[in-house]
Motif scaffolding. Structure first.
Motif, short mmCIF file in Angstrom:
data_model
loop_
_atom_site.label_atom_id
_atom_site.label_comp_id
_atom_site.label_asym_id
_atom_site.label_seq_id
_atom_site.Cartn_x
_atom_site.Cartn_y
_atom_site.Cartn_z
N ALA A 103 0.94 -1.15 0.11
CA ALA A 103 -0.05 -0.13 0.05
C ALA A 103 0.68 1.15 0.01
CB ALA A 103 -1.01 -0.18 1.12
N HIS A 104 0.38 2.30 -0.35
CA HIS A 104 0.91 3.51 -0.40
C HIS A 104 1.20 4.27 0.85
CE1 HIS A 104 0.28 4.28 -4.78
NE2 HIS A 104 1.48 4.22 -4.72
N ALA A 105 0.39 3.58 1.84
CA ALA A 105 0.35 4.24 3.34
C ALA A 105 -0.36 3.25 3.93
CB ALA A 105 0.09 5.66 3.64
N GLU A 106 -0.47 3.11 5.26
CA GLU A 106 -1.26 2.32 6.21
C GLU A 106 -2.65 2.58 5.88
OE1 GLU A 106 -0.14 3.17 10.23
OE2 GLU A 106 1.56 1.63 10.37
N ALA A 108 -4.36 2.60 3.21
CA ALA A 108 -4.59 2.99 1.85
C ALA A 108 -5.08 2.16 1.02
CB ALA A 108 -3.38 3.86 1.26
N SER A 110 -4.67 2.47 -2.26
CA SER A 110 -3.91 2.55 -3.48
C SER A 110 -2.46 1.81 -3.25
CB SER A 110 -3.75 4.17 -3.73
OG SER A 110 -2.90 4.85 -2.61
N GLY A 111 -1.95 1.55 -3.97
CA GLY A 111 -0.70 0.87 -3.79
C GLY A 111 -0.14 0.15 -5.15
N SER A 129 -6.88 2.00 -6.54
CA SER A 129 -7.68 1.31 -5.51
C SER A 129 -7.33 0.06 -5.69
CB SER A 129 -9.15 1.52 -5.50
OG SER A 129 -9.54 1.38 -6.72
N GLU A 132 -6.05 -2.50 -0.74
CA GLU A 132 -6.76 -2.47 0.40
C GLU A 132 -5.99 -3.80 1.12
OE1 GLU A 132 -9.37 -0.12 -1.87
OE2 GLU A 132 -8.54 -2.12 -2.18
N ALA A 136 2.02 -1.81 4.46
CA ALA A 136 2.56 -0.46 4.25
C ALA A 136 3.94 -0.41 4.90
CB ALA A 136 1.69 0.73 4.76
N SER A 140 2.71 5.22 8.10
CA SER A 140 1.72 6.47 7.57
C SER A 140 2.70 7.29 6.30
CB SER A 140 1.27 7.60 8.35
OG SER A 140 2.51 8.05 8.98
N PRO A 142 4.72 8.04 3.01
CA PRO A 142 4.48 7.47 1.34
C PRO A 142 5.45 6.46 1.07
CG PRO A 142 4.32 9.81 1.60
CD PRO A 142 4.97 9.38 2.97
#
Length: 147
Positions: A103-106, A108, A110-111, A129, A132, A136, A140, A142
Motif C-alpha cells: 500500500a502507499h500508506a497504512e 490506503a 492505493s498501492g 484502489s 486494501e 505499508a 503513514s 508514503p
C-alpha cells in the motif's frame, strides 16, 4: 488551466538493454528510434501516444543522491494487472524494493509494486484502489518516497 505530464525522458547507459526492458517486459510500443552512434534514442508509447523517450547519454547508473528524477510511476488499470507485471518482472530477474504489492500508506487502498530498471532508475506500477489490506512498509509515510 493546469499542466499535465506529457512524456518522460530518461538517460540510459545502454539503449538496446533499456529498450528491451521497456518494450518486452513493460509492454511499451516503439514509435521511433535513432541509430546514429552518437545520437541513439528510442521513443516509446502506448501504441499512439508518446510515453517515454530513452536517450543513450548516461555515463553511469542512476544516482539517487543527486537532484532530479526521484521515481517514475505508471498507473495500471487493475490490481490484477499490477500482479501480472510483477510476475513478468520476476521472470526477467528484477529486484523489488518491497515484497509483493504494498500500500502507499497504512490503510490506503492505493498501492503497487516498486522496483528498478536496468540502470537503477526507480519505477512504480500502481493503482488508485485495489491494494486494501496490503502491508505499508513505512506506516503513514508514503511508500513511493522511500525506496
Amino acid at each position: 488551466m493546469a499542466l499535465h505530464t506529457g512524456h518522460t525522458g530518461l538517460n540510459v547507459t545502454d539503449l538496446d538493454r533499456s529498450l528491451a526492458f521497456y518494450r518486452d517486459v513493460l509492454g511499451f510500443t516503439p514509435l521511433a528510434e535513432g541509430k546514429e552512434e552518437d545520437r541513439r534514442y528510442a521513443l516509446l508509447g502506448d501504441g499512439e501516444t508518446l510515453v517515454l523517450a530513452l536517450w543513450q547519454q548516461a555515463a553511469g547508473p542512476y544516482d539517487n543522491t543527486r537532484s532530479g528524477l526521484h521515481h517514475l510511476a505508471f498507473r495500471a488499470d487493475s490490481i490484477e494487472q499490477v500482479r501480472a507485471y510483477e510476475s513478468a518482472l520476476r521472470e526477467y530477474g528484477v529486484e523489488f524494493a518491497h515484497e509483493g504489492v504494498v500500500a502507499h500508506a497504512e490503510g490506503a487502498g492505493s498501492g503497487g509494486i516498486f522496483f528498478h530498471d536496468p540502470d537503477g532508475i526507480r519505477l512504480e506500477i500502481s493503482v488508485p484502489s485495489g491494494a486494501e489490506g496490503s502491508p505499508a512498509p513505512y506506516g503513514s509515510a508514503p511508500t513511493c518516497g522511500f525506496f
